[in-house]
Design a protein around this motif. Structure first.
Motif, PDB file in Angstrom:
ATOM      1  N   GLN A  69       0.826  -1.201   0.000  1.00  0.00           N
ATOM      2  CA  GLN A  69       0.000   0.000   0.000  1.00  0.00           C
ATOM      3  C   GLN A  69       0.865   1.257   0.000  1.00  0.00           C
ATOM      4  O   GLN A  69       0.515   2.270  -0.625  1.00  0.00           O
ATOM      5  CB  GLN A  69      -0.926   0.007   1.217  1.00  0.00           C
ATOM      6  CG  GLN A  69      -2.014  -1.039   1.181  1.00  0.00           C
ATOM      7  CD  GLN A  69      -2.892  -1.015   2.419  1.00  0.00           C
ATOM      8  OE1 GLN A  69      -2.620  -0.288   3.378  1.00  0.00           O
ATOM      9  NE2 GLN A  69      -3.935  -1.817   2.418  1.00  0.00           N
ATOM     10  N   LEU A  70       1.989   1.171   0.689  1.00  0.00           N
ATOM     11  CA  LEU A  70       2.864   2.328   0.825  1.00  0.00           C
ATOM     12  C   LEU A  70       3.569   2.680  -0.477  1.00  0.00           C
ATOM     13  O   LEU A  70       3.817   3.850  -0.755  1.00  0.00           O
ATOM     14  CB  LEU A  70       3.911   2.046   1.917  1.00  0.00           C
ATOM     15  CG  LEU A  70       5.053   3.053   2.086  1.00  0.00           C
ATOM     16  CD1 LEU A  70       4.498   4.434   2.446  1.00  0.00           C
ATOM     17  CD2 LEU A  70       6.023   2.567   3.151  1.00  0.00           C
ATOM     18  N   MET A 101       5.754  14.730   3.098  1.00  0.00           N
ATOM     19  CA  MET A 101       5.600  13.322   3.469  1.00  0.00           C
ATOM     20  C   MET A 101       6.302  13.029   4.785  1.00  0.00           C
ATOM     21  O   MET A 101       5.789  12.262   5.613  1.00  0.00           O
ATOM     22  CB  MET A 101       6.137  12.420   2.357  1.00  0.00           C
ATOM     23  CG  MET A 101       5.291  12.426   1.107  1.00  0.00           C
ATOM     24  SD  MET A 101       5.912  11.296  -0.166  1.00  0.00           S
ATOM     25  CE  MET A 101       5.571   9.718   0.600  1.00  0.00           C
ATOM     26  N   ALA A 102       7.473  13.626   4.994  1.00  0.00           N
ATOM     27  CA  ALA A 102       8.185  13.431   6.263  1.00  0.00           C
ATOM     28  C   ALA A 102       7.348  13.945   7.424  1.00  0.00           C
ATOM     29  O   ALA A 102       7.321  13.342   8.503  1.00  0.00           O
ATOM     30  CB  ALA A 102       9.531  14.144   6.224  1.00  0.00           C
ATOM     31  N   SER A 109       7.402   6.378   6.701  1.00  0.00           N
ATOM     32  CA  SER A 109       8.815   6.563   6.371  1.00  0.00           C
ATOM     33  C   SER A 109       9.690   5.600   7.159  1.00  0.00           C
ATOM     34  O   SER A 109      10.611   4.977   6.607  1.00  0.00           O
ATOM     35  CB  SER A 109       9.223   8.014   6.656  1.00  0.00           C
ATOM     36  OG  SER A 109      10.578   8.221   6.318  1.00  0.00           O
ATOM     37  N   ARG A 110       9.403   5.447   8.453  1.00  0.00           N
ATOM     38  CA  ARG A 110      10.205   4.541   9.273  1.00  0.00           C
ATOM     39  C   ARG A 110       9.973   3.084   8.889  1.00  0.00           C
ATOM     40  O   ARG A 110      10.897   2.265   8.951  1.00  0.00           O
ATOM     41  CB  ARG A 110       9.898   4.780  10.754  1.00  0.00           C
ATOM     42  CG  ARG A 110      10.459   6.114  11.265  1.00  0.00           C
ATOM     43  CD  ARG A 110      10.376   6.224  12.771  1.00  0.00           C
ATOM     44  NE  ARG A 110       9.031   6.438  13.241  1.00  0.00           N
ATOM     45  CZ  ARG A 110       8.460   7.630  13.394  1.00  0.00           C
ATOM     46  NH1 ARG A 110       9.139   8.730  13.091  1.00  0.00           N
ATOM     47  NH2 ARG A 110       7.233   7.746  13.851  1.00  0.00           N
ATOM     48  N   LEU A 111       8.747   2.752   8.489  1.00  0.00           N
ATOM     49  CA  LEU A 111       8.465   1.397   8.004  1.00  0.00           C
ATOM     50  C   LEU A 111       9.309   1.090   6.771  1.00  0.00           C
ATOM     51  O   LEU A 111       9.947   0.037   6.680  1.00  0.00           O
ATOM     52  CB  LEU A 111       6.975   1.261   7.668  1.00  0.00           C
ATOM     53  CG  LEU A 111       6.536  -0.071   7.054  1.00  0.00           C
ATOM     54  CD1 LEU A 111       6.454  -1.148   8.131  1.00  0.00           C
ATOM     55  CD2 LEU A 111       5.196   0.062   6.352  1.00  0.00           C
ATOM     56  N   PHE A 112       9.312   2.021   5.827  1.00  0.00           N
ATOM     57  CA  PHE A 112      10.072   1.846   4.591  1.00  0.00           C
ATOM     58  C   PHE A 112      11.566   1.765   4.883  1.00  0.00           C
ATOM     59  O   PHE A 112      12.268   0.883   4.370  1.00  0.00           O
ATOM     60  CB  PHE A 112       9.769   3.012   3.646  1.00  0.00           C
ATOM     61  CG  PHE A 112      10.370   2.862   2.281  1.00  0.00           C
ATOM     62  CD1 PHE A 112       9.739   2.107   1.307  1.00  0.00           C
ATOM     63  CD2 PHE A 112      11.569   3.477   1.955  1.00  0.00           C
ATOM     64  CE1 PHE A 112      10.283   1.964   0.032  1.00  0.00           C
ATOM     65  CE2 PHE A 112      12.132   3.343   0.694  1.00  0.00           C
ATOM     66  CZ  PHE A 112      11.476   2.586  -0.266  1.00  0.00           C
ATOM     67  N   ALA A 113      12.066   2.672   5.734  1.00  0.00           N
ATOM     68  CA  ALA A 113      13.493   2.676   6.071  1.00  0.00           C
ATOM     69  C   ALA A 113      13.904   1.368   6.733  1.00  0.00           C
ATOM     70  O   ALA A 113      14.962   0.811   6.434  1.00  0.00           O
ATOM     71  CB  ALA A 113      13.812   3.858   6.984  1.00  0.00           C
ATOM     72  N   GLY A 114      13.054   0.871   7.639  1.00  0.00           N
ATOM     73  CA  GLY A 114      13.361  -0.382   8.317  1.00  0.00           C
ATOM     74  C   GLY A 114      13.467  -1.547   7.353  1.00  0.00           C
ATOM     75  O   GLY A 114      14.359  -2.405   7.486  1.00  0.00           O
ATOM     76  N   GLU A 115      12.583  -1.579   6.374  1.00  0.00           N
ATOM     77  CA  GLU A 115      12.621  -2.643   5.373  1.00  0.00           C
ATOM     78  C   GLU A 115      13.895  -2.564   4.536  1.00  0.00           C
ATOM     79  O   GLU A 115      14.550  -3.587   4.279  1.00  0.00           O
ATOM     80  CB  GLU A 115      11.385  -2.535   4.469  1.00  0.00           C
ATOM     81  CG  GLU A 115      11.383  -3.442   3.248  1.00  0.00           C
ATOM     82  CD  GLU A 115      11.246  -4.921   3.541  1.00  0.00           C
ATOM     83  OE1 GLU A 115      11.369  -5.725   2.604  1.00  0.00           O
ATOM     84  OE2 GLU A 115      11.012  -5.289   4.722  1.00  0.00           O
ATOM     85  N   ALA A 171      11.701  12.611   9.271  1.00  0.00           N
ATOM     86  CA  ALA A 171      10.766  11.602   9.766  1.00  0.00           C
ATOM     87  C   ALA A 171      11.497  10.520  10.548  1.00  0.00           C
ATOM     88  O   ALA A 171      11.125  10.184  11.675  1.00  0.00           O
ATOM     89  CB  ALA A 171      10.005  10.971   8.599  1.00  0.00           C
ATOM     90  N   ASP A 172      12.573   9.996   9.970  1.00  0.00           N
ATOM     91  CA  ASP A 172      13.257   8.844  10.564  1.00  0.00           C
ATOM     92  C   ASP A 172      14.008   9.193  11.850  1.00  0.00           C
ATOM     93  O   ASP A 172      14.204   8.341  12.711  1.00  0.00           O
ATOM     94  CB  ASP A 172      14.223   8.231   9.552  1.00  0.00           C
ATOM     95  CG  ASP A 172      13.515   7.760   8.287  1.00  0.00           C
ATOM     96  OD1 ASP A 172      12.279   7.574   8.338  1.00  0.00           O
ATOM     97  OD2 ASP A 172      14.178   7.596   7.253  1.00  0.00           O
ATOM     98  N   PHE A 173      14.431  10.462  11.984  1.00  0.00           N
ATOM     99  CA  PHE A 173      15.163  10.903  13.174  1.00  0.00           C
ATOM    100  C   PHE A 173      14.397  12.004  13.906  1.00  0.00           C
ATOM    101  O   PHE A 173      14.997  12.901  14.493  1.00  0.00           O
ATOM    102  CB  PHE A 173      16.564  11.382  12.771  1.00  0.00           C
ATOM    103  CG  PHE A 173      17.451  10.275  12.266  1.00  0.00           C
ATOM    104  CD1 PHE A 173      18.278   9.583  13.131  1.00  0.00           C
ATOM    105  CD2 PHE A 173      17.428   9.911  10.940  1.00  0.00           C
ATOM    106  CE1 PHE A 173      19.098   8.565  12.675  1.00  0.00           C
ATOM    107  CE2 PHE A 173      18.234   8.878  10.466  1.00  0.00           C
ATOM    108  CZ  PHE A 173      19.067   8.200  11.333  1.00  0.00           C
TER     109      PHE A 173
END
Length: 203
Positions: A69-70, A101-102, A109-115, A171-173
């Protein structure tokens, strides 16, 4: 004659799927795929674990659904980069869309970065089939602007990488950014990144 068409999910089923996915987004973005559990997702969703498993086969099924979905949402700002527009305006607007988006989608964003940090084990097919052709297309657009003398001589790929890293950082930090900022960090970032990329791209 029997109708073999799949039944449309009821409102309750749609509501529960939404609850599960929203709760899972919280859990995955906070704990990562490996640290997340179905029990955590069930608690966050306010549903029982068997109820979760009625809608999804397991943790990976939920994670893949969220990532799928993302992907469309994640690609939209790059899709909007218009080859017929003014190059500087198009690229600075792209930076602003990524900052939006951030601000608006930090969990995603964190979901995507984690993947990606895990080597994209579930996202890799989407990166190859969806992101790579779009990325190559937009890099060609940027290179055409450079060749026409409308932008400075930069590497289009590293330019896009730089835009991603400087915008998604917020977003991530976010926890670090909030502590260290004396103002709304996104508003400060808008001014700074506009100046930064304008200087980098100006002929």
């Amino acid at each position: 004659m029997q109708d073999d068409a799949p039944k449309k999910p009821s409102r309750i089923q749609q509501r529960n799927r939404h609850l599960i996915l929203d709760a899972a987004l919280d859990v995955f973005s906070a704990h990562g795929y490996r640290g997340a559990t179905l029990d955590q997702i069930a608690v966050a969703a306010g549903l029982s674990k068997p109820n979760i498993l009625y809608y999804f086969t397991g943790k990976e099924d939920i994670h893949v659904t969220l990532l799928s979905q993302l992907m469309e949402t994640w690609l939209d700002p790059l899709v909007e980069l218009d080859a017929t527009g003014d190059p500087m305006t198009e690229l600075l607007d792209y930076v602003r869309r990524k900052l939006d988006m951030a601000r608006d989608l930090p969990r995603e964003s964190r979901l995507f970065a984690g993947e990606i940090l895990q080597g994209a084990p579930r996202m890799h097919p989407h990166l190859v089939a969806d992101l790579k052709p779009l990325f190559d297309e937009k890099c060609a657009v940027i290179q055409s602007w450079i060749d026409a003398g409308k932008l400075a001589q930069v590497d289009p790929r590293h330019l896009i990488f730089s835009i991603w890293s400087t915008t998604q950082h917020y977003a991530d930090f976010d926890a670090q950014v909030q502590v260290l900022s004396d103002e709304d960090p996104i508003e400060g970032a808008r001014r700074y990144l506009d100046m930064l990329f304008r200087r980098v791209l100006s002929v």
